[in-house]
Design an enzyme around this catalytic site. Sequence first.
Site, short mmCIF file in Angstrom:
data_model
loop_
_atom_site.label_atom_id
_atom_site.label_comp_id
_atom_site.label_asym_id
_atom_site.label_seq_id
_atom_site.Cartn_x
_atom_site.Cartn_y
_atom_site.Cartn_z
N LEU A 125 19.73 56.39 -35.50
CA LEU A 125 18.79 57.31 -35.99
C LEU A 125 17.39 56.64 -35.41
O LEU A 125 16.40 57.72 -35.87
CB LEU A 125 19.10 57.23 -37.39
CG LEU A 125 20.26 57.96 -37.93
CD1 LEU A 125 20.16 57.89 -39.65
CD2 LEU A 125 20.19 59.28 -37.69
N ASN A 127 19.50 48.74 -34.27
CA ASN A 127 18.60 48.49 -33.11
C ASN A 127 17.58 49.39 -33.22
O ASN A 127 17.05 50.12 -32.15
CB ASN A 127 19.54 48.73 -31.74
CG ASN A 127 19.89 50.01 -31.50
OD1 ASN A 127 20.13 50.76 -32.39
ND2 ASN A 127 20.17 50.46 -30.22
N HIS A 129 32.89 51.34 -29.41
CA HIS A 129 32.89 52.38 -28.26
C HIS A 129 33.94 51.46 -27.05
O HIS A 129 33.51 51.20 -26.23
CB HIS A 129 31.60 52.36 -27.67
CG HIS A 129 30.70 51.35 -27.66
ND1 HIS A 129 30.91 50.08 -27.14
CD2 HIS A 129 29.25 51.30 -28.13
CE1 HIS A 129 29.77 49.42 -27.11
NE2 HIS A 129 28.82 49.90 -27.69
N ASP A 146 28.43 57.31 -31.38
CA ASP A 146 27.58 56.24 -30.61
C ASP A 146 26.09 57.62 -30.15
O ASP A 146 25.67 57.45 -29.16
CB ASP A 146 28.02 55.93 -29.32
CG ASP A 146 27.08 54.63 -28.66
OD1 ASP A 146 27.30 54.20 -27.61
OD2 ASP A 146 26.06 54.52 -29.40
N1 LIG Z 1 25.05 53.49 -25.94
C1 LIG Z 1 24.21 53.43 -25.25
O1 LIG Z 1 24.28 53.68 -24.16
N2 LIG Z 1 22.71 53.19 -25.66
C2 LIG Z 1 22.62 52.56 -27.15
C3 LIG Z 1 22.99 51.20 -27.37
C4 LIG Z 1 23.73 50.57 -26.23
O2 LIG Z 1 25.14 50.52 -26.91
O3 LIG Z 1 23.49 50.13 -25.04
C5 LIG Z 1 21.26 53.16 -27.57
O4 LIG Z 1 20.89 52.56 -28.69
O5 LIG Z 1 20.59 53.78 -26.78
#
Ligand SMILES: NC(=O)N[C@@H](CC(=O)O)C(=O)O
Length: 428
Positions: free
Chosen positions: A59, A90, A230, A303
Amino acid sequence: MTTLVVRGARILGGDAADLTIVDGTITAIGTASAAADATVLDADGLVALPGLVDLHTHLREPGFEQAETVATGVRAAAAGGYAAVFAMANTKPAADTVAVVEQVAELGRRAGLAHVQPIGAVTVGLEGKRLADLGMMARSAAQVRVFSDDGHCVHDAQLMRRALEYVAPFDGVIAQHAQEPSLTVGAQMHESPLAGELGLGGWPSVAESAIVARDVLLAEATGARLHVCHVSTAETVDVLRWAKARGIRVTAEVTPHHLILTEEEVRGYDARFKVNPPLRAATDVDALRAALADGTIDVVATDHAPHPIETKQAAWADAAMGMVGLETALAVVQESMVETGLLDWAGVARVMASTPAQIGRLDGFGGALEVGAPAHVALVDPAGRAPIGTEHLHGRSTNSPFLGHSLPGRVVHTIYRGRQTVLDGVVA
Ligand SMILES: NC(=O)N[C@@H](CC(=O)O)C(=O)O
């Protein structure tokens, strides 16, 4: 008292029935005699699912509001049929303290279109060096149960072991982003002959499966719960199958994009297809679908990774990684799993609502559509095939790999706590 009557919905794709909802609770299923003051929602021909639950949503707030905010992200969630999302840590600052997880939870309450359940960081600043205060976040008002450094791997085995030991007493779970950093230096796409052809650094499957193999043994040694984020490769599926056969407490997720897209999408160097972990080979897609169908993989998680479109208009090597996914997840699961006969609608409800809620220990979500249950409902038109346009994206970012693709299934209405958050595809 507010009464909503949902007429003629096919409950989990089965027989049509009316749902009567009073003050946010399902009070009757069958032929409803609508009270004079009831709102009536025509659901003829629509499939009714429990409001979906996403274990893996970015988010971006606090800190990266240019990509998404909690308020814009829950709009994307509602549009996709979601009643609850787990917000990854993150952010900036990272969700590694009580203050940040409680801030995210409060932002979710204010946004109001779906429940936002904060995920706590495993390590301070997601740096993989020092454990965050997991217990404090668990005991906070945010009641954190899922901890993840997603985007980064908890690479140090001792830290991973201690994190697992720490969360076990309060039934927490560590959700690992499995990526051995020393094997993915400069990685840009799946390591394969195509990577050589395209001149892009490879992200080998073993960089994921080696971490998962280590982590399932750490989960066995500690008796704690491990969740694998994932899953993208057939090798990881094999490790999961072995671990589950041994009774190890491991669960796993697959994203919609890894169920339907392959590394071939990279040929055009369109960075909307750049993602971590990367899109893999067709054989991996087949293995992931079979694993989701047989329960080796427990859930679908989006994700959802919003990025401002300019970060995707850069050269491949400089572009951001990630794809938005909340709005299109159900359609992709219908295409990849339902229309191929691998899952029925009850199976879709299991992998996209009840099991994610169970893994995340989120009460009141993902349950069966039955009398007495909280009224979180997704109403889907399985025949609603249409090309995906930016008008279908309701978050702040439009970095979807499905723009221009025709996908089946359309979320027509979403109901959250008895309230229509989406009506005829329009988000409230
Ligand atoms: N899944 C992604 O490609 N990006 C994710 C973080 C990550 O898992 O690298 C992100 O927060 O943008």
